[in-house]
Write a protein that holds these residues in place. Structure first.
Motif, PDB file in Angstrom:
ATOM      1  N   LEU A 256     -52.956  20.908  -2.891  1.00 46.75           N
ATOM      2  CA  LEU A 256     -52.909  19.916  -3.960  1.00 46.75           C
ATOM      3  C   LEU A 256     -53.409  18.582  -3.421  1.00 46.75           C
ATOM      4  N   TYR A 257     -54.336  17.967  -4.155  1.00 45.13           N
ATOM      5  CA  TYR A 257     -54.802  16.608  -3.860  1.00 45.13           C
ATOM      6  C   TYR A 257     -54.388  15.696  -5.001  1.00 45.13           C
ATOM      7  N   ILE A 258     -53.843  14.540  -4.671  1.00 40.71           N
ATOM      8  CA  ILE A 258     -53.373  13.592  -5.676  1.00 40.71           C
ATOM      9  C   ILE A 258     -54.024  12.240  -5.432  1.00 40.71           C
ATOM     10  N   MET A 259     -54.544  11.617  -6.493  1.00 37.22           N
ATOM     11  CA  MET A 259     -54.869  10.209  -6.415  1.00 37.22           C
ATOM     12  C   MET A 259     -53.775   9.469  -7.165  1.00 37.22           C
ATOM     13  N   GLY A 260     -53.015   8.673  -6.420  1.00 44.09           N
ATOM     14  CA  GLY A 260     -51.946   7.925  -7.070  1.00 44.09           C
ATOM     15  C   GLY A 260     -50.905   7.475  -6.067  1.00 44.09           C
ATOM     16  N   GLY A 261     -49.970   6.702  -6.541  1.00 40.77           N
ATOM     17  CA  GLY A 261     -48.903   6.221  -5.690  1.00 40.77           C
ATOM     18  C   GLY A 261     -49.345   5.067  -4.811  1.00 40.77           C
ATOM     19  N   ASN A 262     -48.386   4.512  -4.112  1.00 40.73           N
ATOM     20  CA  ASN A 262     -48.677   3.419  -3.194  1.00 40.73           C
ATOM     21  C   ASN A 262     -47.802   3.561  -1.961  1.00 40.73           C
TER      22      ASN A 262
END
Length: 333
Positions: free
Chosen positions: A153-159
């Motif tokens: 799983l690859y996610i773009m998001g969060g900090n």
């Protein structure tokens, strides 16, 4: 190179469009499906945007599925589209919107499509999440074994530093559905890779490169030039202190950082691996992601969080995505 099978979950705004084109241009990648979620625009607009991007990439055979129109709890209130990607997610510049998209959209719900595809390709599907994580959270609640059937799983998001872009401490995708982000990062135990907001900003490309990228004599480049033409994020105002208060000036195609890492692992220069958790309380911290580098969460599952990229490799992927002739859509089938 072994063919990589992707499902892209997106709230298709301008940076999603660029990211999807990166995936479409990769010769070793086959996009099995694009699933849509609310976020940069209402989910119906997102669906239309995806059809437009697939047409630009000349891969209209890829099935598109409509997904969640709202967060798990309540309603989404953090987005002000007029200040960013326009009301339609692609800058309100397209005259040829897809008038018959409802005839083209798959009847199956996006979440059901995700569950079905991992059954058809067990252990082979890479899922890339470019918007709020609502569809993914619903999938794991319907089938708790779903994450274990994914390859990764690859996610773009969060900090990762407590610096936000829609609140003092929260990044947009996680802020739009904090509960979904919490569920995914607690219950998806498959290999998980995360491109945070700060990671993208700290690895910005130059505005001179942006001009080169969008000035190529190709249909895809002209498309990206058009959709960025009225967008605040790509205007001269983006060079001002309002935009660059945290990280300094630069061109950032946020979602492309996750897709680039997926199609070319060499893009990532440095990363950290540790447990993470999404905060659900507080007026300012709700939706913020915390990295546990001291083991206080007592979690066995860790996430790979990107921190530095090889910007030359990223730039090359972006350029190729807008200049390469489309690959044979039937290749690898």
């Amino acid at each position: 190179m072994t063919e990589k099978l992707l499902v892209i979950d997106t709230d298709c705004g301008i940076d999603d469009a660029q990211a999807i084109l990166v995936a479409l241009a990769a010769s070793h990648v086959r996009v099995l499906a694009v699933t849509c979620v609310f976020g940069n625009a209402a989910v119906d607009d997102v669906c239309q945007n995806v059809f437009k991007v697939l047409a630009v990439g000349q891969q209209e055979q890829i099935p598109v599925f409509r997904g969640s129109a709202r967060p798990l709890l309540g309603t989404a209130t953090t987005n002000d589209p007029c200040d960013h990607f326009g009301t339609d997610g692609l800058g309100d510049v397209l005259e040829d919107r897809e008038p018959r998209w409802e005839e083209k959209i798959q009847k199956e719900h996006a979440v059901s499509a995700m569950l079905r595809l991992v059954e058809e390709y067990p252990g082979q599907v890479t899922l890339i999440a470019l918007g709020p994580l609502t569809n993914l959270a619903l999938a794991v609640k319907l089938d708790p074994s779903f994450p274990g059937k994914l390859k990764e799983l690859y996610i773009m998001g969060g900090n990762i530093e407590g610096k936000g872009n829609v609140s003092p401490c929260t990044e947009f995708n996680f802020a739009m559905d904090p509960e979904a982000a919490y569920v995914v990062l607690e219950e998806f135990l498959c290999p998980t890779y995360l491109a945070s907001w700060e990671y993208a900003c700290k690895n910005a490309l130059t505005w001179e490169f942006f001009e080169e990228l969008t000035s190529q004599d190709t249909a895809a480049s002209r498309f990206m030039k058009s959709v960025t033409s009225r967008c605040w994020a790509f205007s001269q105002e983006a060079l001002s202190e309002k935009r660059d208060v945290h990280f300094g000036p630069g061109f950032v195609s946020f979602d492309s950082y996750a897709v680039a890492a997926c199609v070319d692992a060499g893009v990532v220069a440095e990363s950290v691996r540790c447990p993470v958790r999404v905060e659900l309380q507080g007026a300012m911290c709700r939706g913020m992601m915390a990295l546990d580098r001291v083991g206080r969460l007592n979690k066995k599952h860790s996430v790979t969080v990107f921190t530095k990229c090889h910007k030359d490799r990223l730039a090359r992927l972006l350029l190729e995505s807008l200049r390469q002739p489309p690959k044979n859509p039937d290749a690898g089938k």
